[in-house]
Design an enzyme around this catalytic site. Structure first.
Site, PDB file in Angstrom:
ATOM      1  N   TYR A  18       0.812  -1.305   0.136  1.00 54.74           N
ATOM      2  CA  TYR A  18       0.055  -0.027   0.056  1.00 54.74           C
ATOM      3  C   TYR A  18       0.954   1.210  -0.019  1.00 54.74           C
ATOM      4  O   TYR A  18       1.591   1.427   0.932  1.00 54.74           O
ATOM      5  CB  TYR A  18      -0.777  -0.009   1.172  1.00 54.74           C
ATOM      6  CG  TYR A  18      -1.931  -0.985   1.273  1.00 54.74           C
ATOM      7  CD1 TYR A  18      -2.347  -1.790   0.415  1.00 54.74           C
ATOM      8  CD2 TYR A  18      -2.652  -1.244   2.508  1.00 54.74           C
ATOM      9  CE1 TYR A  18      -3.237  -2.806   0.235  1.00 54.74           C
ATOM     10  CE2 TYR A  18      -3.637  -2.213   2.598  1.00 54.74           C
ATOM     11  CZ  TYR A  18      -3.871  -2.936   1.478  1.00 54.74           C
ATOM     12  OH  TYR A  18      -4.939  -3.794   1.611  1.00 54.74           O
ATOM     13  N   LEU A  47     -18.827  -1.438   1.809  1.00 54.98           N
ATOM     14  CA  LEU A  47     -19.572  -0.731   1.076  1.00 54.98           C
ATOM     15  C   LEU A  47     -19.482  -0.860  -0.541  1.00 54.98           C
ATOM     16  O   LEU A  47     -19.770   0.080  -1.217  1.00 54.98           O
ATOM     17  CB  LEU A  47     -19.248   0.646   1.308  1.00 54.98           C
ATOM     18  CG  LEU A  47     -19.465   0.996   3.008  1.00 54.98           C
ATOM     19  CD1 LEU A  47     -19.148   2.475   3.000  1.00 54.98           C
ATOM     20  CD2 LEU A  47     -20.947   0.877   3.136  1.00 54.98           C
ATOM     21  N   ARG A  72     -17.024  -0.907  -2.529  1.00 58.68           N
ATOM     22  CA  ARG A  72     -15.893   0.288  -2.709  1.00 58.68           C
ATOM     23  C   ARG A  72     -16.591   1.484  -2.981  1.00 58.68           C
ATOM     24  O   ARG A  72     -16.579   2.299  -4.082  1.00 58.68           O
ATOM     25  CB  ARG A  72     -15.307  -0.107  -4.284  1.00 58.68           C
ATOM     26  CG  ARG A  72     -14.252  -1.488  -4.135  1.00 58.68           C
ATOM     27  CD  ARG A  72     -13.625  -1.736  -5.313  1.00 58.68           C
ATOM     28  NE  ARG A  72     -12.400  -2.571  -5.107  1.00 58.68           N
ATOM     29  CZ  ARG A  72     -12.541  -3.803  -4.941  1.00 58.68           C
ATOM     30  NH1 ARG A  72     -13.748  -4.496  -4.986  1.00 58.68           N
ATOM     31  NH2 ARG A  72     -11.513  -4.816  -4.850  1.00 58.68           N
ATOM     32  N   GLY A  73     -17.649   1.881  -2.067  1.00 56.56           N
ATOM     33  CA  GLY A  73     -18.474   3.123  -2.088  1.00 56.56           C
ATOM     34  C   GLY A  73     -19.725   2.937  -2.745  1.00 56.56           C
ATOM     35  O   GLY A  73     -20.625   4.030  -2.931  1.00 56.56           O
ATOM     36  N   SER A 116     -22.444   3.554  -0.451  1.00 52.19           N
ATOM     37  CA  SER A 116     -22.339   4.791   0.150  1.00 52.19           C
ATOM     38  C   SER A 116     -23.021   5.909  -0.930  1.00 52.19           C
ATOM     39  O   SER A 116     -22.498   6.221  -1.910  1.00 52.19           O
ATOM     40  CB  SER A 116     -20.850   5.373   0.504  1.00 52.19           C
ATOM     41  OG  SER A 116     -20.735   6.553   1.123  1.00 52.19           O
TER      42      SER A 116
END
Length: 287
Positions: free
Chosen positions: A54, A204, A206-207, A210
């Protein structure tokens, strides 16, 4: 607190995923990221999930900064390894050979400023290396005291069984959400049979679950490469989101909160990871 797998260590009911803090989904502010980690710890979150690839080490260094004022033994650090990157940030393969296991771990311990990792996980299956060899090398590191527990990530049921036969697996990290339920067919039953916890990322989607994020993808957003965010797929998924929002409104919560509540309802052996780089998103998920 709940056990991470059968007879495993005690961890928080929800974990914090740090990936977004290293530029995966656009720029991140280090100060806000550190504040988010501190907010999670203050709220009782002990399970912190990172990966050595990361930000090519940035994420581990960020976590080291965040933990300088905290008791190392009060947190449970999970690290994924094996992903190979190029200078431009692209992925160029996997390496989970025994030599790579020890090499990656040495760098991780240095970047984190610790003498051990709590959970060590190959991020993906390396098709060139038998999983038994990878797990055997991690088992050596456990015996030497550099790692406490063995984990896997993105593995199928057959591979999980082969790994577990070499050394007990404590946790499997894999995507699991209202939108991604494929693990229920074979992987989740296998994990439960063997007493392995599931740390669920992508709660979620990847959104997608949301509200503001799903409806306002900006040009160049890296998530646009996923089919769920493309063309007719996106419109159908937004229709599903509208239904979820209606159900959530009936409970006085947000769609994101309902999505986390659903994953929590799957069982005490399923631990959702809140993947965020902001305190307000963390607070929403914890709510």
């Amino acid at each position: 607190m709940i056990p991470l797998g059968a007879g495993g260590p005690a961890v928080s009911r929800i974990g914090l995923g740090l990936m977004a803090m290293s530029g995966v989904y656009g720029p991140a502010d280090d100060a806000e990221s550190v504040a988010t980690i501190h907010a999670a710890l203050d709220a009782g979150v002990t399970l912190l999930d990172t990966g050595d690839f990361y930000g090519m080490g940035h994420n581990e260094l960020l976590l080291r900064t965040a933990l300088r004022s905290r008791d190392r033994d009060s947190v449970f650090i999970g690290v994924k390894f094996g992903g190979l990157r190029d200078p431009g940030g692209g992925f160029v393969g996997q390496d989970t050979s025994p030599k790579a296991v020890k090499n990656f771990l040495a760098y991780t311990l240095t970047r984190l400023g610790t003498d051990h990792v709590d959970l060590y996980q190959p991020a993906r299956l390396d098709p060139t290396v038998p999983i038994e060899d990878t797990v055997g090398a991690i088992a050596e590191m456990i015996k030497a005291g550099y790692v406490r527990f063995l984990g896997l990530s993105e593995m199928g049921a057959q591979t999980i069984r082969r790994a577990h036969a070499v050394h007990p697996v404590s946790a499997l990290q894999i995507e699991y959400s209202l939108m991604s339920r494929g693990i229920e067919d074979a992987i989740l039953p296998c994990a439960r049979e063997l007493g392995i916890a599931v740390t669920a990322y992508g709660v979620l989607s990847r959104g997608l679950l949301s509200t503001s994020s799903a409806r306002n993808l900006k040009p160049g957003d890296p998530r646009s490469r996923f089919p769920r965010f493309q063309g007719e797929n996106l419109q159908r998924n937004l229709d599903l989101l509208a239904t979820l929002e209606s159900i959530a409104a009936g409970h006085g919560v947000t769609a994101a909160q309902l999505a986390f509540a659903w994953v929590l309802s799957r069982g005490a052996d399923v631990i959702p990871l809140v993947g965020t780089k902001r305190r307000d998103r963390l607070a929403e998920a914890l709510g």
